[in-house]
Write a protein that holds these residues in place. Structure first.
Motif, PDB file in Angstrom:
ATOM      1  N   GLU A 124      35.527  30.233  21.413  1.00 14.47           N
ATOM      2  CA  GLU A 124      36.601  30.672  22.315  1.00 14.47           C
ATOM      3  C   GLU A 124      37.954  30.115  21.865  1.00 14.47           C
ATOM      4  O   GLU A 124      38.982  30.794  21.932  1.00 14.47           O
ATOM      5  N   ALA A 125      37.942  28.859  21.412  1.00 14.99           N
ATOM      6  CA  ALA A 125      39.198  28.200  21.038  1.00 14.99           C
ATOM      7  C   ALA A 125      39.869  28.930  19.888  1.00 14.99           C
ATOM      8  O   ALA A 125      41.084  29.169  19.904  1.00 14.99           O
ATOM      9  N   VAL A 126      39.088  29.318  18.894  1.00 10.54           N
ATOM     10  CA  VAL A 126      39.689  29.937  17.710  1.00 10.54           C
ATOM     11  C   VAL A 126      40.333  31.281  18.088  1.00 10.54           C
ATOM     12  O   VAL A 126      41.370  31.669  17.538  1.00 10.54           O
ATOM     13  N   LYS A 127      39.737  31.937  19.090  1.00  7.76           N
ATOM     14  CA  LYS A 127      40.351  33.188  19.550  1.00  7.76           C
ATOM     15  C   LYS A 127      41.647  32.903  20.305  1.00  7.76           C
ATOM     16  O   LYS A 127      42.666  33.559  20.098  1.00  7.76           O
ATOM     17  N   ALA A 128      41.609  31.877  21.157  1.00  7.79           N
ATOM     18  CA  ALA A 128      42.815  31.541  21.920  1.00  7.79           C
ATOM     19  C   ALA A 128      43.944  31.112  20.987  1.00  7.79           C
ATOM     20  O   ALA A 128      45.120  31.351  21.254  1.00  7.79           O
ATOM     21  N   LEU A 129      43.573  30.496  19.877  1.00  7.24           N
ATOM     22  CA  LEU A 129      44.582  30.013  18.918  1.00  7.24           C
ATOM     23  C   LEU A 129      45.097  31.123  18.018  1.00  7.24           C
ATOM     24  O   LEU A 129      46.041  30.919  17.255  1.00  7.24           O
ATOM     25  N   MET A 130      44.442  32.278  18.106  1.00  7.65           N
ATOM     26  CA  MET A 130      44.813  33.435  17.258  1.00  7.65           C
ATOM     27  C   MET A 130      44.744  33.075  15.773  1.00  7.65           C
ATOM     28  O   MET A 130      45.539  33.546  14.975  1.00  7.65           O
TER      29      MET A 130
END
Ligand code: ADP
Length: 494
Positions: A124-130
């Protein structure tokens, strides 16, 4: 390439063993070669936010662990000023005294939940970080579910359309095997996923098997270990590895010679290097004083810096201490972990306190002083994926005495008094007698200053730097990326 490292440890933030060294060092070399590398690890209590200048990002995220919704924040700082490190912060799972367990060496009862959470949160984090990774590089069992999520739950997620995964085994003995019926729904997998033979391992749910079965490319940390684990040393995973033989890479770890450098190391009583070893005598004197030993340059000072784990050959060390200290031999041990080993070492210390010193904490500065002050380094491991300690010992001109296994075979060559080649002592029969005989052989050579000088020259000259290994990692990433592109072209992934 965009490369994301996900792991449970990373120097300088948190370390219990060599995994942390690799995760904190390899990215620096990848960065130098032009890649955009980032790292995700848990935010443990031990990580000093003020010291490292951690800042919280403004997003609040959550994932489900079973039916429980777990919130988390991302904190961040820069490693070496140019590598972003992201810390997954969840107080329930990571705000505790230990990393994996309490001080007695017993793992936390909810490590399964902790690392299910961590794997989900990292995705999820990597998606939020784009940050769209070309490669997600996962390390050890704690991150084994990530390749599985990419090929199941997140299979149709366009964000990961061009993402391949690489899974590195740092130690196949730690697999993360748990009761299946409750783990499946907790981790969010279906019964069909389980039946596909990619998660199941002898009727348990196994994190490492998930990593090995779903990842695009598998690697481990030395060429010899890569071969060994496809046979009896595979701890049950040999069949999985054999079926993926062409995807298995063995790449030797290196060390960071700018950090492990006796010429500039500020922890030492005196500095030294290959061409001027005189400072090493002061370091030996300091260490003998610190240990309460007789200060005697002629005493053969042996050392151990290690996790307390039977893997590291402590049964051989424990059995031979009584005999070795009858000679002019002194032994200093620094370690933490298994309580049985700790108690036994402390008991032996009470018997031979003038010849055996035992420090039972995790102590980075003391480890430097031991590597620098000792004459030889004991590492009679039963198995050893790569081993960094013997490489660090070499950098400090301290001669390793090792069992011929895994990465120890790839880094240590037995010293020959005929050719004067070799950088240590190697025995290849895992028995107390072989170990003790080899230590005595080393002691005989130590008494001959010409031979010992040649041997320590060879030790200093042995270099296992990341400069070579990083290029092999690049080739492996290219193989993983090419495979993903091909898979996408043939629409296999949708
Ligand atoms: P492993 O990863 O199996 O523990 P390695 O040899 O690959 O073994 O790496 C061990 C690393 O941990 C080395 O950097 C070593 O110096 C360090 N280390 C182990 N135990 C201690 C300790 N008690 N205090 C300080 N450093 C330690």
């Amino acid at each position: 390439m965009n490369i994301l490292m996900v792991a449970a440890e990373c120097v300088p933030f948190v370390k219990t063993g060599g995994l942390a060294d690799v995760v904190g060092t390899l990215p620096k070399y990848l960065k130098q070669r032009g890649h955009d590398v980032r790292i995700i690890i848990p935010k443990y209590r031990q990580i000093d936010g003020a010291k490292f200048g951690l800042e919280a990002l403004p997003c609040k995220l959550s994932v489900f662990v079973g039916k429980e919704q777990e919130n988390f924040r991302i904190k961040t700082c820069m490693l070496d000023g140019n590598i972003p490190v992201y810390f997954i912060e969840n107080l329930r799972y990571f705000n505790r005294p230990g990393v994996y367990g309490d001080s007695s060496g017993i793992g936390y009862g909810d490590n399964r939940e902790r690392f299910i959470f961590f794997c989900k949160a990292a995705v999820e984090a990597v998606k939020a970080l784009m940050f769209r990774p070309d490669i997600i590089h996962c390390h050890d069992w704690h991150t084994g579910l990530i390749p599985a999520y990419l090929k199941t739950v997140n299979l149709c997620d366009g964000f990961f359309w061009n993402t391949s995964s690489v899974y590195t085994i740092h130690n196949i003995a730690f697999q993360g095997s748990f009761e299946a019926a409750s783990t499946l729904p907790m981790a969010g997998f279906s019964w069909e996923d389980y039946k596909s033979d990619k998660l199941e391992f002898y009727n348990t749910f196994n994190f490492m098997k998930a990593g090995l079965a779903y990842t695009d490319i598998i690697s481990t940390v030395s060429p010899t270990y890569a071969n060994e684990i496809q046979g009896p040393a595979g701890k049950g995973m040999e069949v999985v590895l054999q079926t993926r033989k062409k995807d298995v890479f063995g790449i030797l770890n290196g060390i960071d010679y700018s950090y492990w450098n006796p010429r500039y190391d500020r922890n030492l009583a005196a500095n030294f290097y290959a061409k001027d070893k005189s400072g090493k005598k002061f370091c030996k004197k300091y260490l003998q004083e610190k240990c309460g030993f007789k200060v005697d340059d002629k005493a053969f000072l042996l050392s151990v810096v290690s996790r307390f784990d039977m893997q590291k050959g402590f049964d051989l060390i424990i059995d031979s201490v009584g005999n070795l200290v009858k000679e002019n031999i002194q032994i200093v041990v620094l370690g933490s972990g298994d309580r049985y080993i700790k108690d036994t070492m402390l008991y032996l210390k009470s018997l031979y306190s003038d010849k055996l010193a035992v420090f039972t904490d995790y102590n980075e500065p003391l480890s430097h002083r031991i590597y620098a002050g000792a004459d030889a380094f004991l590492m009679p491991s039963k198995f050893e994926p790569c081993g960094l300690s013997q490489i660090i010992a070499l950098a400090y001109g301290t001669v390793p005495i090792v069992n011929k296994t895994g990465g120890l075979s790839d880094t240590i060559e037995d010293f020959s008094t005929n050719t004067l080649k070799g950088n240590g002592f190697v025995f290849d029969f895992y028995k107390g007698e072989s170990f003790e005989y080899t230590v005595r052989r080393a002691y005989d050579i130590f008494k001959n200053s010409f031979l010992w000088n040649r041997l320590t020259d060879n030790a200093f000259a042995s270099r296992f730097s990341w400069d070579n290994s990083v290029q092999e990692y690049e080739k492996m990433y290219d193989t993983a990326a090419a495979r993903k592109i091909k898979d996408n072209i043939y629409n296999k992934n949708i």
